[in-house]
Scaffold this active site. Structure first.
Site, PDB file in Angstrom:
ATOM      1  CE1 TYR A  28      34.871  39.632  30.488  1.00 30.30           C
ATOM      2  CE2 TYR A  28      34.887  39.878  28.057  1.00 30.30           C
ATOM      3  CZ  TYR A  28      35.039  39.109  29.213  1.00 30.30           C
ATOM      4  OH  TYR A  28      35.567  37.694  29.281  1.00 30.30           O
ATOM      5  CB  SER A  69      37.805  37.984  26.215  1.00 29.11           C
ATOM      6  OG  SER A  69      36.543  37.737  25.851  1.00 29.11           O
TER       7      SER A  69
HETATM    8  P1  NAP Z   1      32.267  32.076  35.669  1.00 27.78           P
HETATM    9  O1  NAP Z   1      31.713  30.818  35.045  1.00 27.78           O
HETATM   10  O2  NAP Z   1      31.205  32.963  35.735  1.00 27.78           O
HETATM   11  O3  NAP Z   1      33.227  31.491  36.687  1.00 27.78           O
HETATM   12  C1  NAP Z   1      33.816  32.750  37.406  1.00 27.78           C
HETATM   13  C2  NAP Z   1      34.502  32.379  38.527  1.00 27.78           C
HETATM   14  O4  NAP Z   1      35.214  33.425  39.140  1.00 27.78           O
HETATM   15  C3  NAP Z   1      33.828  31.662  39.547  1.00 27.78           C
HETATM   16  O5  NAP Z   1      34.434  30.526  40.328  1.00 27.78           O
HETATM   17  C4  NAP Z   1      33.799  32.971  40.847  1.00 27.78           C
HETATM   18  O6  NAP Z   1      33.339  32.324  41.895  1.00 27.78           O
HETATM   19  C5  NAP Z   1      34.941  33.256  40.551  1.00 27.78           C
HETATM   20  N1  NAP Z   1      34.655  34.965  40.835  1.00 27.78           N
HETATM   21  C6  NAP Z   1      34.002  35.936  40.516  1.00 27.78           C
HETATM   22  N2  NAP Z   1      34.673  37.009  41.172  1.00 27.78           N
HETATM   23  C7  NAP Z   1      35.488  36.903  41.742  1.00 27.78           C
HETATM   24  C8  NAP Z   1      36.422  37.482  42.726  1.00 27.78           C
HETATM   25  N3  NAP Z   1      36.129  39.138  42.959  1.00 27.78           N
HETATM   26  N4  NAP Z   1      37.217  37.177  43.464  1.00 27.78           N
HETATM   27  C9  NAP Z   1      37.660  35.612  43.124  1.00 27.78           C
HETATM   28  N5  NAP Z   1      37.046  34.927  42.615  1.00 27.78           N
HETATM   29  C10 NAP Z   1      35.995  35.617  41.705  1.00 27.78           C
HETATM   30  O7  NAP Z   1      33.226  32.564  34.531  1.00 27.78           O
HETATM   31  P2  NAP Z   1      34.287  31.701  33.394  1.00 27.78           P
HETATM   32  O8  NAP Z   1      33.564  31.817  32.071  1.00 27.78           O
HETATM   33  O9  NAP Z   1      34.719  30.373  33.981  1.00 27.78           O
HETATM   34  O10 NAP Z   1      35.202  32.678  33.095  1.00 27.78           O
HETATM   35  C11 NAP Z   1      36.735  32.611  33.416  1.00 27.78           C
HETATM   36  C12 NAP Z   1      37.480  33.629  32.916  1.00 27.78           C
HETATM   37  O11 NAP Z   1      37.552  33.458  31.490  1.00 27.78           O
HETATM   38  C13 NAP Z   1      37.257  35.180  33.106  1.00 27.78           C
HETATM   39  O12 NAP Z   1      38.236  35.879  33.325  1.00 27.78           O
HETATM   40  C14 NAP Z   1      36.383  35.362  31.668  1.00 27.78           C
HETATM   41  O13 NAP Z   1      36.706  36.679  31.606  1.00 27.78           O
HETATM   42  C15 NAP Z   1      37.185  34.610  30.798  1.00 27.78           C
HETATM   43  N6  NAP Z   1      36.508  34.559  29.597  1.00 27.78           N
HETATM   44  C16 NAP Z   1      35.388  33.595  29.333  1.00 27.78           C
HETATM   45  C17 NAP Z   1      34.794  33.420  28.363  1.00 27.78           C
HETATM   46  C18 NAP Z   1      33.534  32.447  28.220  1.00 27.78           C
HETATM   47  O14 NAP Z   1      32.935  32.552  27.126  1.00 27.78           O
HETATM   48  N7  NAP Z   1      33.156  31.988  29.227  1.00 27.78           N
HETATM   49  C19 NAP Z   1      35.443  33.692  27.154  1.00 27.78           C
HETATM   50  C20 NAP Z   1      36.582  34.615  27.258  1.00 27.78           C
HETATM   51  C21 NAP Z   1      37.130  35.063  28.264  1.00 27.78           C
HETATM   52  P3  NAP Z   1      32.653  32.971  43.123  1.00 27.78           P
HETATM   53  O15 NAP Z   1      31.384  33.331  42.425  1.00 27.78           O
HETATM   54  O16 NAP Z   1      32.458  32.343  44.138  1.00 27.78           O
HETATM   55  O17 NAP Z   1      33.617  34.169  43.415  1.00 27.78           O
END
Ligand code: NAP
Length: 246
Positions: free
Chosen positions: A154, A141
């Site tokens: 985080y 991130s």
């Molecule tokens: P999100 O919208 O909250 O989606 C998270 C996904 O991960 C969901 O499909 C969730 O499904 C799954 N998940 C959560 N815990 C899990 C587990 N223990 N095992 C398997 N699946 C799991 O998050 P996002 O924003 O798309 O983020 C995706 C990635 O990008 C993450 O690694 C995050 O740190 C990174 N990121 C995001 C941002 C941002 O601004 N959004 C910025 C930098 C980095 P379930 O709830 O069904 O498990």
């Protein structure tokens, strides 16, 4: 025929947010996609149906990535259904901001279990099972470079992911497998939006010189590049896709 046809991708955390956009994009690019999630099945099933309606191949796999045993079963399911794995996208992750002083033991452990150990578990499984010529794309991130208050646990997990990425790229010498990470800036998903006021979201949207929040497709495009034939010489790198935030 696409260079990716007959290749099999596991995308962790693919039921929602960035992971869902990645799964859709990879399916369009010819990959067979394993859609991993750990909670509700319905969004993952709906995504698999959408992919299949467009002529793609998809399988849903419920597995909490923090469990090595669940991860092993997910790889078993992928191999049984499709014969092997060529691409692993370690997208699953959680974020709950709190100052270091206010981060409880449970929250600390949950972040490291899912974000860091989850990525470790799938890579360890992939080490023995991924087909030669494969690709691994991890998720860091941009918050790691920003050092904002509230992100200690985080960012600690994402620093671990970047360390795993660089070491594992070298440990896979001779297999023609690349290991890279993407470090997104703010992306409009549940993870980013939940718990933030409109004003705070507006402030984040102004941070990049491009003056908008990223969308899941912005990151899916980057993963598609790292997973595809044009990125064959990119290895052990962290690609900071953030509109120029840092
Ligand atoms: P999100 O919208 O909250 O989606 C998270 C996904 O991960 C969901 O499909 C969730 O499904 C799954 N998940 C959560 N815990 C899990 C587990 N223990 N095992 C398997 N699946 C799991 O998050 P996002 O924003 O798309 O983020 C995706 C990635 O990008 C993450 O690694 C995050 O740190 C990174 N990121 C995001 C941002 C941002 O601004 N959004 C910025 C930098 C980095 P379930 O709830 O069904 O498990």
């Amino acid at each position: 025929m696409s260079a990716n046809t007959n290749k099999v991708a596991i995308v962790t955390g693919a039921s929602r947010g960035i992971g869902a956009a990645i799964a859709e994009r990879l399916a369009r690019d010819g990959f067979t996609v394993v859609i991993n999630y750990s909670g509700e099945a319905a969004p993952a099933e709906a995504l698999a149906r959408r992919i299949e309606e467009r002529g793609g191949r998809a399988l849903t796999a419920k597995a909490d990535v923090s469990s090595a045993e669940a991860v092993r079963r997910m790889f078993d399911a992928a191999e049984t259904a499709f014969g092997g794995v060529d691409l692993l996208v370690n997208n699953a992750g959680i974020l709950k901001t709190a100052t270091l002083a206010d981060t409880g033991d449970d929250e600390f452990d949950r972040h490291f279990a899912i974000n860091a150990k989850g990525t470790f578990n799938t890579m360890r499984e992939a080490a023995g099972r991924m087909r030669d010529g494969g690709r691994i794309v991890n998720f860091s991130s941009t918050t790691l470079a920003l050092n904002m208050p509230g992100y200690a646990a985080y960012n600690g997990t994402k620093a671990a992911v970047e360390a795993f990425t660089r070491v594992f790229a070298k440990e896979l010498r001779g297999r023609n497998i690349t290991v890279n990470a993407v470090a997104p800036g703010p992306i409009a998903t549940d993870l980013f939006l939940t718990g933030k006021s409109d004003e705070l979201i507006g402030n984040f949207a102004k941070m990049p010189p491009l003056e908008r929040l990223g969308q899941p497709d912005d990151i899916a495009n980057v993963v598609a590049f790292l997973a595809g034939p044009d990125a064959g010489w990119v290895n052990g790198q962290v690609l900071r896709a953030n509109g120029g935030v840092a």
